[in-house]
Write a protein that holds these residues in place. Structure first.
Motif, PDB file in Angstrom:
ATOM      1  N   MET A  81       0.851  -1.192   0.000  1.00  7.74           N
ATOM      2  CA  MET A  81       0.000   0.000   0.000  1.00  7.74           C
ATOM      3  C   MET A  81       0.888   1.244   0.000  1.00  7.74           C
ATOM      4  O   MET A  81       1.737   1.414   0.880  1.00  7.74           O
ATOM      5  N   CYS A 139      -2.066   6.739   6.574  1.00  7.68           N
ATOM      6  CA  CYS A 139      -2.809   5.800   5.725  1.00  7.68           C
ATOM      7  C   CYS A 139      -2.132   4.440   5.665  1.00  7.68           C
ATOM      8  O   CYS A 139      -2.727   3.463   5.197  1.00  7.68           O
ATOM      9  N   GLY A 160       1.740   2.211   4.923  1.00 11.78           N
ATOM     10  CA  GLY A 160       2.559   1.977   3.748  1.00 11.78           C
ATOM     11  C   GLY A 160       3.526   3.108   3.465  1.00 11.78           C
ATOM     12  O   GLY A 160       3.710   4.029   4.258  1.00 11.78           O
ATOM     13  N   TYR A 171      -0.963   3.796  -7.103  1.00 11.47           N
ATOM     14  CA  TYR A 171      -1.229   4.259  -5.739  1.00 11.47           C
ATOM     15  C   TYR A 171      -2.649   3.972  -5.282  1.00 11.47           C
ATOM     16  O   TYR A 171      -3.601   4.064  -6.059  1.00 11.47           O
ATOM     17  N   GLU A 172      -2.758   3.649  -3.981  1.00 10.62           N
ATOM     18  CA  GLU A 172      -4.065   3.427  -3.364  1.00 10.62           C
ATOM     19  C   GLU A 172      -4.635   4.726  -2.795  1.00 10.62           C
ATOM     20  O   GLU A 172      -5.847   4.882  -2.662  1.00 10.62           O
ATOM     21  N   HIS A 173      -3.759   5.647  -2.400  1.00 13.23           N
ATOM     22  CA  HIS A 173      -4.183   6.940  -1.855  1.00 13.23           C
ATOM     23  C   HIS A 173      -3.454   8.052  -2.601  1.00 13.23           C
ATOM     24  O   HIS A 173      -2.234   7.965  -2.786  1.00 13.23           O
ATOM     25  N   PRO A 186      -6.951   2.793   6.742  1.00  9.62           N
ATOM     26  CA  PRO A 186      -6.670   3.103   5.341  1.00  9.62           C
ATOM     27  C   PRO A 186      -7.900   3.424   4.490  1.00  9.62           C
ATOM     28  O   PRO A 186      -7.767   4.059   3.437  1.00  9.62           O
ATOM     29  N   ASP A 187      -9.082   2.995   4.928  1.00 12.04           N
ATOM     30  CA  ASP A 187     -10.286   3.289   4.128  1.00 12.04           C
ATOM     31  C   ASP A 187     -11.301   4.156   4.876  1.00 12.04           C
ATOM     32  O   ASP A 187     -12.399   4.395   4.358  1.00 12.04           O
TER      33      ASP A 187
END
Length: 310
Positions: free
Chosen positions: A1, A28, A30, A84-86, A120-121
Motif C-alpha cells: 500500500m 494511511c 505503507g 497508488y491506493e491513496h 486506510p479506508d
C-alpha cells in the motif's frame, strides 16, 4: 500500500502545507511518495527528498508546470495514479482545484478536507462548519483525498533521504494558459503558516482604526494579521486576511481575536488554534465559548494596554 502526496512548491522550495499532508499520508499506512511537478524544480525535488518519512520523490519537469495549472497537473497525476491506493492533496486553493479533476477522471468519489485517518479506508472530516464530524468509509480502489492541514502536525522538513526519480512530463493540455499574477508582498508571516495571528472584526469600525489598533500588536509579536468576514466585507482588511470557513483555515500557537463576535463561519476557521485570546465587550459573544482566555472589555482600551504589557 503506497500513498502519493502532490507537493505544493514554488519550484525552489516546498510549501508548508505539503508537510502536513505527508503526515496524513503516513497515517494511511505503507510508503509515502511525493510528486514534484514543476519547471526547473530540481531544488524543490531535493527539498522534498529530505522530508522525514518520504520513501521516494517523483520529479516531472516541464515549462507547462511552472504555474501549477490544474489541467496540466491533473494530466501528470493521472499518468502515475495507477500505482497508488491513496492520492493526497493539501486542501488549499491549488489542491481543491486539481483533486476533483483527478477524482472525476478516475471515476471515484473525492474525500474532502479530512482531519483524521482512522484506517486506510476510513477518514474523519468536519461538516456543518465544524460542528459535527462525519466518518467516511471509501470502497474505491483509489482514494483521492484533500487534507485539512491544521488537523495534522507537519512532518519534519529534514532528516529524510528519499530517492529522486525523474519521470516523463505529461504534455501541455492546451486547455488553459497562464496570463499573469499580482502578488501581495509582506514582511509578515503567511497567514496559514503563522505561529501567532492577531485578528480584528467589524467592531473596529474602519480600515484606519483597524490599522491603528491591530498593526502595532502584530508588529510587536511578529504575528500575521487576520480578519473576520464582516471586517473584510466592510473593507477594513483585504480578502487574503479573511479567516473562516469561506476564508483561510488556521491553527496557530496563539490566536488573538479583537472585536470578533464569533460567528459560526469564523469559528470554523480558527477554533483548532492552540491558545485563543478573545477581547469583546459583549459577554454573550460566541467567541468566548472557544476562547482559552476571554476579556470582556472595550477593545480600544484593552488593545493599547495589552501592547504596553507585551
Amino acid at each position: 500500500m503506497t500513498a502519493l502526496v502532490i507537493a505544493e512548491h514554488d519550484n525552489k522550495s516546498i510549501k508548508a502545507a505539503t508537510l502536513n499532508t505527508v503526515t496524513a499520508a503516513k497515517a494511511c499506512g505503507g510508503d509515502v511518495h511525493v510528486l514534484v511537478a514543476g519547471a526547473n524544480a530540481g531544488d524543490a525535488a531535493k527539498a522534498a527528498a529530505q522530508i522525514a518519512g518520504v520513501a521516494k520523490v517523483i520529479h516531472a519537469d516541464g515549462a507547462q508546470f511552472e504555474h501549477g495549472l490544474a489541467e496540466n497537473m491533473t494530466a501528470q497525476v493521472l499518468a502515475i495514479a495507477g500505482s497508488y491506493e491513496h492520492i493526497l492533496f493539501p486542501a488549499t486553493a491549488s489542491g481543491k482545484n486539481i483533486a476533483p479533476r483527478v477524482a472525476a477522471k478516475l471515476d471515484v468519489a473525492q474525500i474532502s478536507d479530512i482531519r483524521k485517518v482512522d484506517s486506510p479506508d476510513t477518514f474523519e472530516r468536519p461538516i456543518y462548519a465544524g460542528n459535527a464530524i462525519a466518518v467516511v468509509r471509501s470502497s474505491d480502489a483509489t482514494k483521492v483525498i484533500t487534507v485539512r492541514t491544521t488537523g495534522f502536525d507537519p512532518a519534519a522538513a529534514t532528516g529524510g533521504s528519499a530517492a529522486v526519480e525523474t519521470v516523463a512530463a505529461a504534455a501541455d493540455s492546451g486547455k488553459s494558459r497562464f496570463v499573469g499574477q499580482e502578488i501581495a508582498k509582506s514582511n509578515r508571516p503567511e497567514l496559514t503558516a503563522a505561529k501567532i495571528i492577531v485578528s480584528g472584526g467589524r467592531a473596529l469600525g474602519s480600515a484606519e482604526k483597524f490599522n491603528e489598533v491591530m498593526t502595532p500588536l502584530a508588529d510587536k509579536l511578529g504575528a500575521a494579521l487576520g480578519a473576520s468576514r464582516a471586517a473584510v466585507d466592510a473593507g477594513y482588511a483585504p480578502n487574503d486576511w479573511q479567516v473562516g470557513q469561506t476564508g483561510k483555515i488556521v491553527a496557530p500557537q496563539l490566536y488573538v481575536a479583537a472585536g470578533i463576535s464569533g460567528a459560526i463561519q469564523h469559528l470554523a476557521g480558527m477554533k483548532d488554534s492552540k491558545v485563543i485570546v478573545a477581547i469583546n465587550k459583549d459577554p454573550e459573544a460566541p467567541i468566548f465559548s472557544v476562547a482559552d482566555y476571554g476579556l470582556e472589555a472595550d477593545l480600544f482600551q484593552a488593545m493599547p494596554e495589552l501592547l504596553r504589557s507585551v
